[in-house]
Write a protein that holds these residues in place. Sequence first.
Motif, PDB file in Angstrom:
ATOM      1  N   ASN A  73     -10.012  -1.882   8.903  1.00  0.00           N
ATOM      2  CA  ASN A  73      -8.531  -2.114   9.386  1.00  0.00           C
ATOM      3  C   ASN A  73      -7.564  -1.178   8.723  1.00  0.00           C
ATOM      4  O   ASN A  73      -6.325  -1.408   8.692  1.00  0.00           O
ATOM      5  CB  ASN A  73      -8.246  -3.595   9.257  1.00  0.00           C
ATOM      6  N   GLY A  74      -8.077   0.154   7.988  1.00  0.00           N
ATOM      7  CA  GLY A  74      -7.217   0.927   7.220  1.00  0.00           C
ATOM      8  C   GLY A  74      -6.214   1.759   8.363  1.00  0.00           C
ATOM      9  O   GLY A  74      -4.947   1.759   8.212  1.00  0.00           O
ATOM     10  N   LEU A  75      -6.676   2.229   9.557  1.00  0.00           N
ATOM     11  CA  LEU A  75      -6.030   2.787  10.533  1.00  0.00           C
ATOM     12  C   LEU A  75      -4.902   1.753  11.365  1.00  0.00           C
ATOM     13  O   LEU A  75      -3.904   2.174  11.429  1.00  0.00           O
ATOM     14  CB  LEU A  75      -6.860   3.319  11.444  1.00  0.00           C
ATOM     15  N   LEU A  76      -5.364   0.532  11.515  1.00  0.00           N
ATOM     16  CA  LEU A  76      -4.808  -0.403  12.293  1.00  0.00           C
ATOM     17  C   LEU A  76      -3.635  -0.850  11.285  1.00  0.00           C
ATOM     18  O   LEU A  76      -2.392  -1.085  11.883  1.00  0.00           O
ATOM     19  CB  LEU A  76      -5.303  -1.550  12.559  1.00  0.00           C
ATOM     20  N   ARG A  77      -3.883  -1.090  10.112  1.00  0.00           N
ATOM     21  CA  ARG A  77      -2.986  -1.418   9.307  1.00  0.00           C
ATOM     22  C   ARG A  77      -1.806  -0.428   8.966  1.00  0.00           C
ATOM     23  O   ARG A  77      -0.331  -0.666   9.251  1.00  0.00           O
ATOM     24  CB  ARG A  77      -3.459  -1.725   7.787  1.00  0.00           C
ATOM     25  N   THR A  78      -2.505   0.728   9.053  1.00  0.00           N
ATOM     26  CA  THR A  78      -1.340   1.991   9.004  1.00  0.00           C
ATOM     27  C   THR A  78      -0.436   2.086  10.117  1.00  0.00           C
ATOM     28  O   THR A  78       0.804   2.425  10.088  1.00  0.00           O
ATOM     29  CB  THR A  78      -1.984   3.486   8.629  1.00  0.00           C
ATOM     30  N   GLY A 108       2.473   6.496  -4.823  1.00  0.00           N
ATOM     31  CA  GLY A 108       1.225   6.722  -5.033  1.00  0.00           C
ATOM     32  C   GLY A 108       0.342   5.472  -4.717  1.00  0.00           C
ATOM     33  O   GLY A 108      -0.572   5.207  -4.980  1.00  0.00           O
ATOM     34  N   ARG A 109       1.186   4.170  -3.786  1.00  0.00           N
ATOM     35  CA  ARG A 109       0.031   3.076  -3.179  1.00  0.00           C
ATOM     36  C   ARG A 109      -0.471   3.689  -1.923  1.00  0.00           C
ATOM     37  O   ARG A 109      -0.135   3.428  -0.663  1.00  0.00           O
ATOM     38  CB  ARG A 109       1.179   2.158  -2.852  1.00  0.00           C
ATOM     39  N   ARG A 110      -1.738   4.209  -2.136  1.00  0.00           N
ATOM     40  CA  ARG A 110      -2.320   4.989  -1.126  1.00  0.00           C
ATOM     41  C   ARG A 110      -3.647   4.406  -0.418  1.00  0.00           C
ATOM     42  O   ARG A 110      -4.298   4.548   0.373  1.00  0.00           O
ATOM     43  CB  ARG A 110      -2.805   6.392  -1.455  1.00  0.00           C
ATOM     44  N   GLN A 111      -4.288   3.409  -1.629  1.00  0.00           N
ATOM     45  CA  GLN A 111      -5.496   2.947  -1.361  1.00  0.00           C
ATOM     46  C   GLN A 111      -5.605   2.236   0.030  1.00  0.00           C
ATOM     47  O   GLN A 111      -6.993   2.223   0.709  1.00  0.00           O
ATOM     48  CB  GLN A 111      -5.890   1.989  -2.476  1.00  0.00           C
ATOM     49  N   LEU A 112      -4.798   1.475   0.432  1.00  0.00           N
ATOM     50  CA  LEU A 112      -4.852   0.483   1.726  1.00  0.00           C
ATOM     51  C   LEU A 112      -4.339   1.191   2.896  1.00  0.00           C
ATOM     52  O   LEU A 112      -4.321   0.585   4.011  1.00  0.00           O
ATOM     53  CB  LEU A 112      -4.147  -0.782   1.525  1.00  0.00           C
ATOM     54  N   PHE A 113      -3.619   2.570   2.900  1.00  0.00           N
ATOM     55  CA  PHE A 113      -3.437   3.296   4.238  1.00  0.00           C
ATOM     56  C   PHE A 113      -4.306   4.385   4.537  1.00  0.00           C
ATOM     57  O   PHE A 113      -5.000   5.082   3.690  1.00  0.00           O
ATOM     58  CB  PHE A 113      -1.981   3.719   3.867  1.00  0.00           C
ATOM     59  N   PHE A 114      -4.313   4.534   5.677  1.00  0.00           N
ATOM     60  CA  PHE A 114      -5.396   5.610   6.126  1.00  0.00           C
ATOM     61  C   PHE A 114      -4.566   7.023   5.939  1.00  0.00           C
ATOM     62  O   PHE A 114      -3.360   7.090   5.956  1.00  0.00           O
ATOM     63  CB  PHE A 114      -5.611   5.546   7.808  1.00  0.00           C
TER      64      PHE A 114
END
Length: 320
Positions: A74-79, A97-103
Amino acid sequence: MFDKLRDVLRRVVAWQKKPIQVPENINEAAVCKNCGDEYAGNYCPRCGQSCNTPRLGSKSAIRIFLDTWGLGTNGLLRTIWHLFTRPGYMIGDYIDGRRQLFFPPFKTLFVIGTAFALVFTLAGGFSEEAIQARNQEIVVETDLGSDATTEANGKPLSDKEQARDQHINHQIQKDIGGFYKALQRYDEWQQHNKLASQLLLHLIFALLAWRVFRKSPRHPNLNIAENIIAQVYICAQMGVAALLIMLVEIPFTPYPSGVFPLAVSFLLFAYDYKQLFGYGVWRTLWKTLLMYVLFFLLTILVVALFIFFVGVRAGFAAIG
């Protein structure tokens, strides 16, 4: 009633400003299947592999395929969701720097551009009929006064003067015709490479934002690379909006384009910039308008340079 609306609005804004939360740590002992290290947590601290690595099967194969497009976790959908609900704050989170959960931004733009091109092709946007229909909308009339046999005072021109004026008119017509052909080729390239053309436009806006918003209260002094990343995400946001518009256009026109009005793009830019840079509404609108004016002036400069080039060529033709 208005008090309730204000309370809802305050809660929405508070949610938008709140950084995205990462999953809680499992804190259970595990052995990494990749490097063999023993650890406690969600991911191996040595190689980064997840502790949840099941045996390959049909579900795993599907998940691996979806992960390629950012859909498995769900990385892309979340983004995409955050790009419309809290775009500026989300871009700020990524820059901070909060990049782990984003596409990643360029992957996001690539997937959205691929989806747009696929729908655009299926809708007939690249067909010969569509190209001819777009070309017919561009009408250029050039009347340069080819009848140069008399001067303003009515006296006939000599053969030498007529030949000189015809040579000058021919040179001007040739230059304008070349410029018009260049515009046609650029329009065709833009139609066939919408992703690249929009990315080029946003790269110019990134340079403008680098100077216009350099003293912003929330993210001051963003460097060029950070502004480019921000604009790539904004380009992806507008790509999703254009895709939705094109899907709405399909039942009503044989050649949907997905192009939305200039005012809508201006408001989207202002909406994103307000959250990212932290200015008030009116200051953000003013600075966004300034960016559009600067972009317009750059366009005028290019046209002025072309006119100057045509004038110089005509002058040399007259001298010759």
